[in-house]
Design a protein around this motif. Structure first.
Motif, PDB file in Angstrom:
ATOM      1  N   ASP A 112      44.383  44.845  44.347  1.00  0.00           N
ATOM      2  CA  ASP A 112      45.513  43.925  44.330  1.00  0.00           C
ATOM      3  C   ASP A 112      45.980  43.725  42.886  1.00  0.00           C
ATOM      4  O   ASP A 112      45.173  43.546  41.971  1.00  0.00           O
ATOM      5  N   THR A 162      38.393  42.134  37.841  1.00  0.00           N
ATOM      6  CA  THR A 162      37.491  41.575  38.850  1.00  0.00           C
ATOM      7  C   THR A 162      36.183  41.088  38.232  1.00  0.00           C
ATOM      8  O   THR A 162      35.756  41.575  37.189  1.00  0.00           O
ATOM      9  N   ALA A 168      31.398  40.216  45.591  1.00  0.00           N
ATOM     10  CA  ALA A 168      31.909  39.507  46.761  1.00  0.00           C
ATOM     11  C   ALA A 168      31.326  38.093  46.741  1.00  0.00           C
ATOM     12  O   ALA A 168      30.335  37.830  46.060  1.00  0.00           O
ATOM     13  N   ARG A 176      37.175  36.131  43.930  1.00  0.00           N
ATOM     14  CA  ARG A 176      36.447  37.131  44.713  1.00  0.00           C
ATOM     15  C   ARG A 176      36.935  37.217  46.161  1.00  0.00           C
ATOM     16  O   ARG A 176      36.187  37.582  47.061  1.00  0.00           O
ATOM     17  N   THR A 177      38.201  36.895  46.367  1.00  0.00           N
ATOM     18  CA  THR A 177      38.770  36.911  47.711  1.00  0.00           C
ATOM     19  C   THR A 177      39.892  37.933  47.877  1.00  0.00           C
ATOM     20  O   THR A 177      40.427  38.089  48.978  1.00  0.00           O
ATOM     21  N   ALA A 178      40.259  38.628  46.799  1.00  0.00           N
ATOM     22  CA  ALA A 178      41.335  39.609  46.861  1.00  0.00           C
ATOM     23  C   ALA A 178      40.775  41.020  46.800  1.00  0.00           C
ATOM     24  O   ALA A 178      39.715  41.270  46.204  1.00  0.00           O
ATOM     25  N   ASN A 179      41.475  41.958  47.414  1.00  0.00           N
ATOM     26  CA  ASN A 179      41.137  43.366  47.290  1.00  0.00           C
ATOM     27  C   ASN A 179      41.163  43.749  45.814  1.00  0.00           C
ATOM     28  O   ASN A 179      42.057  43.325  45.075  1.00  0.00           O
ATOM     29  N   ARG A 239      34.349  45.093  47.784  1.00  0.00           N
ATOM     30  CA  ARG A 239      33.408  44.222  47.082  1.00  0.00           C
ATOM     31  C   ARG A 239      32.100  44.170  47.864  1.00  0.00           C
ATOM     32  O   ARG A 239      32.070  44.449  49.070  1.00  0.00           O
ATOM     33  N   LEU A 292      32.537  42.749  53.261  1.00  0.00           N
ATOM     34  CA  LEU A 292      33.852  42.905  52.629  1.00  0.00           C
ATOM     35  C   LEU A 292      34.014  44.248  51.926  1.00  0.00           C
ATOM     36  O   LEU A 292      34.988  44.461  51.212  1.00  0.00           O
ATOM     37  N   LEU A 306      37.852  44.533  51.020  1.00  0.00           N
ATOM     38  CA  LEU A 306      38.096  44.129  49.635  1.00  0.00           C
ATOM     39  C   LEU A 306      37.470  45.045  48.594  1.00  0.00           C
ATOM     40  O   LEU A 306      37.698  44.884  47.407  1.00  0.00           O
TER      41      LEU A 306
END
Length: 250
Positions: free
Chosen positions: A232, A239, A181, A226-229, A195, A189, A193
């Motif tokens: 996704d 990741t 994250a 580092r802002t998406a699930n 994370r 998160l 997410l």
């Protein structure tokens, strides 16, 4: 169900060759990845998950007692079973909370337990695994963030870290891999997410008594914002992840 005999490859996994200069050959994990009991679908994941490099980072050796903390479908459990060899043992932990959430987790644990003579299923709550023996190494991959979701009590991560510390032999190794994250977000998160901030993990394990012993960029991906699930489609399987090795002091 009676466990089948363990299928070991005759080449041997860990050949520690003594030399006059007191050097030793590093472990060769190729035999573990070639284990014929591994499903083909799992072999296809090796390129992304890089299990040989992970085992090297965790310093897994033949003959060890190893814990797979939150085993999921058993991908890593199978590899560890081959890596430690018939003289070693793998304890595959599946949290009761996970099995209650999805019954398949329990079925997967039973399947892997039955397939390998040197694997035993371990029960218990996520913060209190019932390890039956002291362990040399524990590994958890992409799981620790789940201990900070909204359904879990606030101290679950720290209680789990303390339980893992207690389970290891003095000098034992704890390896944590998880989805990164953004710095400074802590565990906020973990639900949205999947994370967690690297520092949050370090803080939990050092508070439990561990010493940070090493870090690897094995799964680093600077291109991940580092802002998406993590599920996704734009980032799944790519990741940015941290890999931390902790040591229990002797």
């Amino acid at each position: 169900m009676r466990k089948t005999a363990y299928a070991w490859l005759g080449a041997g996994l860990l050949a520690l060759v003594g030399c006059a200069a007191t050097t030793t050959a590093p472990p060769d994990y190729a035999a573990a990845l070639a284990d014929p009991l591994r499903p083909a679908a799992e072999r296809e994941r090796d390129a992304a998950r890089r299990p040989a490099e992970l085992l090297a980072f965790a310093q897994v050796a033949r003959g060890e007692a190893v814990g797979d903390y939150i085993m999921g479908g058993g991908y890593l459990t199978r590899i560890l079973a081959a890596a430690v060899g018939p003289e070693g043992h793998v304890y595959a932990f599946q949290p009761a909370e996970f099995i209650a959430f999805r019954q398949q987790y329990g079925e997967d644990q039973k399947t892997v337990d039955a397939a390998y003579a040197n694997v035993d299923a371990v029960a218990g709550s996520v913060a209190a695994p019932a390890w039956p023996a002291p362990l040399d190494t524990i590994i958890t991959v992409q799981n620790f963030h789940d201990l900070y979701n909204k359904r879990a009590p606030a101290d679950t991560g720290l209680r789990a870290a303390r339980a893992l510390y207690a389970a290891l032999k003095p000098g034992g190794t704890m390896v944590v891999v998880d989805h990164s994250a953004p710095d400074g977000t802590g565990s906020t998160l973990s639900d949205a997410l999947h994370r967690i901030d690297r520092k949050t993990v370090i803080d939990a394990f050092t508070a439990a008594g561990f010493k940070l012993d090493g870090e690897s960029a094995l799964y680093a991906n600077p291109a991940d914002p580092r802002t998406a699930n993590v599920f996704d489609a734009s980032i799944r399987g790519k990741t940015d992840q941290f890999a931390l090795r902790f040591r229990k002091p002797r």
